[in-house]
Design a protein around this motif. Sequence first.
Motif, mmCIF file in Angstrom:
data_model
loop_
_atom_site.group_PDB
_atom_site.id
_atom_site.type_symbol
_atom_site.label_atom_id
_atom_site.label_comp_id
_atom_site.label_asym_id
_atom_site.label_seq_id
_atom_site.Cartn_x
_atom_site.Cartn_y
_atom_site.Cartn_z
ATOM 1 N N LEU B 43 0.864 -1.174 0.000
ATOM 2 C CA LEU B 43 0.000 0.000 0.000
ATOM 3 C C LEU B 43 0.904 1.229 0.000
ATOM 4 O O LEU B 43 1.877 1.281 0.754
ATOM 5 N N VAL B 44 0.561 2.190 -0.848
ATOM 6 C CA VAL B 44 1.359 3.406 -0.938
ATOM 7 C C VAL B 44 0.532 4.536 -0.341
ATOM 8 O O VAL B 44 -0.455 4.984 -0.931
ATOM 9 N N GLU B 45 0.909 4.973 0.850
ATOM 10 C CA GLU B 45 0.099 5.978 1.545
ATOM 11 C C GLU B 45 0.343 7.360 0.947
ATOM 12 O O GLU B 45 1.475 7.818 0.832
ATOM 13 N N LEU B 46 -0.774 8.018 0.560
ATOM 14 C CA LEU B 46 -0.669 9.290 -0.154
ATOM 15 C C LEU B 46 -0.824 10.509 0.753
ATOM 16 O O LEU B 46 -0.687 11.642 0.297
ATOM 17 N N ARG B 47 -1.129 10.269 2.030
ATOM 18 C CA ARG B 47 -1.512 11.380 2.910
ATOM 19 C C ARG B 47 -0.519 12.536 2.890
ATOM 20 O O ARG B 47 -0.906 13.699 2.866
ATOM 21 N N ASP B 48 0.758 12.219 2.894
ATOM 22 C CA ASP B 48 1.754 13.290 2.994
ATOM 23 C C ASP B 48 2.187 13.852 1.641
ATOM 24 O O ASP B 48 2.981 14.789 1.601
ATOM 25 N N VAL B 49 1.663 13.283 0.551
ATOM 26 C CA VAL B 49 2.186 13.721 -0.752
ATOM 27 C C VAL B 49 1.128 14.322 -1.680
ATOM 28 O O VAL B 49 1.480 14.962 -2.670
ATOM 29 N N VAL B 50 -0.142 14.134 -1.374
ATOM 30 C CA VAL B 50 -1.190 14.748 -2.206
ATOM 31 C C VAL B 50 -1.710 15.979 -1.472
ATOM 32 O O VAL B 50 -2.028 15.906 -0.284
ATOM 33 N N PRO B 51 -1.783 17.146 -2.156
ATOM 34 C CA PRO B 51 -2.189 18.380 -1.472
ATOM 35 C C PRO B 51 -3.573 18.267 -0.834
ATOM 36 O O PRO B 51 -4.467 17.611 -1.372
ATOM 37 N N ARG B 52 -3.706 18.941 0.318
ATOM 38 C CA ARG B 52 -4.973 18.960 1.046
ATOM 39 C C ARG B 52 -5.304 20.413 1.365
ATOM 40 O O ARG B 52 -4.426 21.178 1.725
ATOM 41 N N GLY B 53 -6.581 20.781 1.213
ATOM 42 C CA GLY B 53 -7.006 22.148 1.476
ATOM 43 C C GLY B 53 -7.303 22.868 0.178
ATOM 44 O O GLY B 53 -7.170 22.286 -0.911
ATOM 45 N N PHE B 54 -7.721 24.150 0.268
ATOM 46 C CA PHE B 54 -8.061 24.867 -0.957
ATOM 47 C C PHE B 54 -7.655 26.331 -0.846
ATOM 48 O O PHE B 54 -7.520 26.882 0.232
ATOM 49 N N ASP B 55 -7.462 26.915 -2.022
ATOM 50 C CA ASP B 55 -7.030 28.296 -2.105
ATOM 51 C C ASP B 55 -7.679 28.862 -3.356
ATOM 52 O O ASP B 55 -7.315 28.479 -4.461
ATOM 53 N N GLY B 56 -8.649 29.726 -3.171
ATOM 54 C CA GLY B 56 -9.374 30.232 -4.329
ATOM 55 C C GLY B 56 -10.091 29.100 -5.032
ATOM 56 O O GLY B 56 -10.840 28.351 -4.413
ATOM 57 N N THR B 57 -9.823 28.945 -6.330
ATOM 58 C CA THR B 57 -10.520 27.909 -7.088
ATOM 59 C C THR B 57 -9.702 26.616 -7.179
ATOM 60 O O THR B 57 -10.104 25.684 -7.864
ATOM 61 N N ARG B 58 -8.562 26.557 -6.496
ATOM 62 C CA ARG B 58 -7.702 25.372 -6.529
ATOM 63 C C ARG B 58 -7.988 24.502 -5.295
ATOM 64 O O ARG B 58 -7.960 24.997 -4.176
ATOM 65 N N ILE B 59 -8.294 23.226 -5.519
ATOM 66 C CA ILE B 59 -8.611 22.319 -4.414
ATOM 67 C C ILE B 59 -7.641 21.144 -4.448
ATOM 68 O O ILE B 59 -7.465 20.504 -5.486
ATOM 69 N N GLY B 60 -7.025 20.852 -3.304
ATOM 70 C CA GLY B 60 -6.149 19.688 -3.209
ATOM 71 C C GLY B 60 -6.967 18.411 -3.254
ATOM 72 O O GLY B 60 -8.017 18.314 -2.615
ATOM 73 N N ALA B 61 -6.481 17.418 -4.000
ATOM 74 C CA ALA B 61 -7.229 16.163 -4.141
ATOM 75 C C ALA B 61 -7.287 15.389 -2.831
ATOM 76 O O ALA B 61 -8.120 14.506 -2.669
ATOM 77 N N GLY B 62 -6.413 15.737 -1.867
ATOM 78 C CA GLY B 62 -6.427 15.073 -0.571
ATOM 79 C C GLY B 62 -7.384 15.703 0.429
ATOM 80 O O GLY B 62 -7.472 15.254 1.572
ATOM 81 N N THR B 63 -8.103 16.755 0.006
ATOM 82 C CA THR B 63 -9.083 17.402 0.885
ATOM 83 C C THR B 63 -10.236 16.436 1.152
ATOM 84 O O THR B 63 -10.693 15.747 0.240
ATOM 85 N N THR B 64 -10.704 16.384 2.395
ATOM 86 C CA THR B 64 -11.796 15.448 2.689
ATOM 87 C C THR B 64 -13.142 16.056 2.302
ATOM 88 O O THR B 64 -13.297 17.285 2.233
ATOM 89 N N LEU B 65 -14.117 15.188 2.093
ATOM 90 C CA LEU B 65 -15.472 15.664 1.786
ATOM 91 C C LEU B 65 -16.008 16.491 2.949
ATOM 92 O O LEU B 65 -16.721 17.469 2.743
ATOM 93 N N ALA B 66 -15.643 16.115 4.194
ATOM 94 C CA ALA B 66 -16.112 16.862 5.371
ATOM 95 C C ALA B 66 -15.580 18.292 5.351
ATOM 96 O O ALA B 66 -16.272 19.227 5.754
ATOM 97 N N GLU B 67 -14.348 18.478 4.877
ATOM 98 C CA GLU B 67 -13.780 19.830 4.812
ATOM 99 C C GLU B 67 -14.453 20.647 3.710
ATOM 100 O O GLU B 67 -14.638 21.853 3.844
ATOM 101 N N LEU B 68 -14.824 19.996 2.620
ATOM 102 C CA LEU B 68 -15.416 20.708 1.483
ATOM 103 C C LEU B 68 -16.868 21.100 1.749
ATOM 104 O O LEU B 68 -17.323 22.157 1.313
ATOM 105 N N GLU B 69 -17.595 20.256 2.468
ATOM 106 C CA GLU B 69 -19.041 20.472 2.568
ATOM 107 C C GLU B 69 -19.412 21.697 3.386
ATOM 108 O O GLU B 69 -20.541 22.172 3.302
ATOM 109 N N VAL B 70 -18.478 22.194 4.206
ATOM 110 C CA VAL B 70 -18.821 23.305 5.102
ATOM 111 C C VAL B 70 -18.214 24.646 4.690
ATOM 112 O O VAL B 70 -18.496 25.658 5.314
#
Lengths: 151, 283
Positions: B43-70
């Motif tokens: 298993l290749v864990e992506l947590r530390d290598v895929v961006p998380r969070g958002f800035d303007g119209t750019r969203i990291g693919a590691g952002t959780t649905l819970a973070e996006l929904e609010v």
Amino acid sequence: MRVELTVNGERREADAWAGESLLYVLRERLGLPGSKNACEQGECGSCSVLLDGRLVCACLVLAAQADGHELVTVEGLGEEAGLHPVQEAFAETGAVQCGFCTPGFVVATADLLARNPRPSDDEIREALSGNLCRCTGYAKIFDAVRLAAGS
Amino acid sequence: MELLRPESAEAASAALGNGSVALAGGTELVPLLRDGIVRAEKLVELRDVVPRGFDGTRIGAGTTLAELEVDPQIPQALREACSLAASPQLRSMSTLGGNLLQATRCWYWRLNFPCYLHGGDVCHAKAGQHREHAIFGSDRCASAHPSDPAAALLALGARLHTTARELPLSELYRLPTDDNRDVTALEPGELILELDVPQPEASVYLKAMERRKWSFALVGVAAARFADGVRLALAGVAPVPWALSSPDALEQATPLPGTAYKVDIARALIRRAVEAVGAPRSA
């Protein structure tokens, strides 16, 4: 692999294989059987725990993903001196039938009330939507959540 | 099984393939591993290598649905699609990138029938139980794509940045063919890193379910209004998220006997979604 977890405020270590779930480690390696193993698909919420303060299904989290993180299980809610107010409310209202789903509901309810001390019925429904009671004892569970919110 | 924790997205990409599988939130992968549908040596864990969070119209693919929904920065259709997906427990862990790549809920596929999608000759759902299945694109495989956020992002015209290229979300998906049963066009080792999600004038996501919470879409309809018009996309109606060129394009649907009811639901939700976003300002 060795995983290090902070469980209910205490540093714990366990040996786990890479594909082993957090739920298995909690129950079988750390002696914390409060989180229940039911569907193993994330559908029922019986294994709900808090991972860094976020409500998750421990059956869908690998122990490796929780390595280095903080967990609160149902065992961490009450104290020697007495039950957590949510546990008191579940006991008081009789919101327990077979009891298998209860630890998950208690953790999810404690999480809800910590974020939102006065939830509406819709907010309760939303917050507990990932927890299933197969005895369908939802009316009493709602009573318990409302009671805990008022206490 | 072994767990790898690469230090960069490039290293993660290089580690994938040959029995190595990417692990993000795990809500999809863990049950598939448990059921033997996906086999992995590493298993290749992506947590530390895929961006998380958002800035303007750019969203990291590691952002959780819970973070996006609010977050009010996120377009309404995507917020609603995230909040209507799964349960609170799953949304805490599941990432946007993983959600876009989730597999169908078709029980023939999940029970490991030798179906078309698994490389076999027939789609068992067509002759069997297919109430949750497709009304479009079901020539070979009648599965329905379960992602609510994918429909929202398709209507919003999202673009993906991967470890290899930039592409519109519409080009991520492909219908399975005889020589390739994948429903995505990702190359081996290619990871979704970030998304560009344009801000619409208005957007909405409506979802019909068996019950009102924690259920996959029978039909999901996303509508997004931009200056040049309203874009529509559907979840739960085809093996891939399905863009509709206009409300009338729904009438080109080719439902199975058991999914004809979905056309009626889609028609009603499309009408409501189009009303909800209104006409473009310039029109």
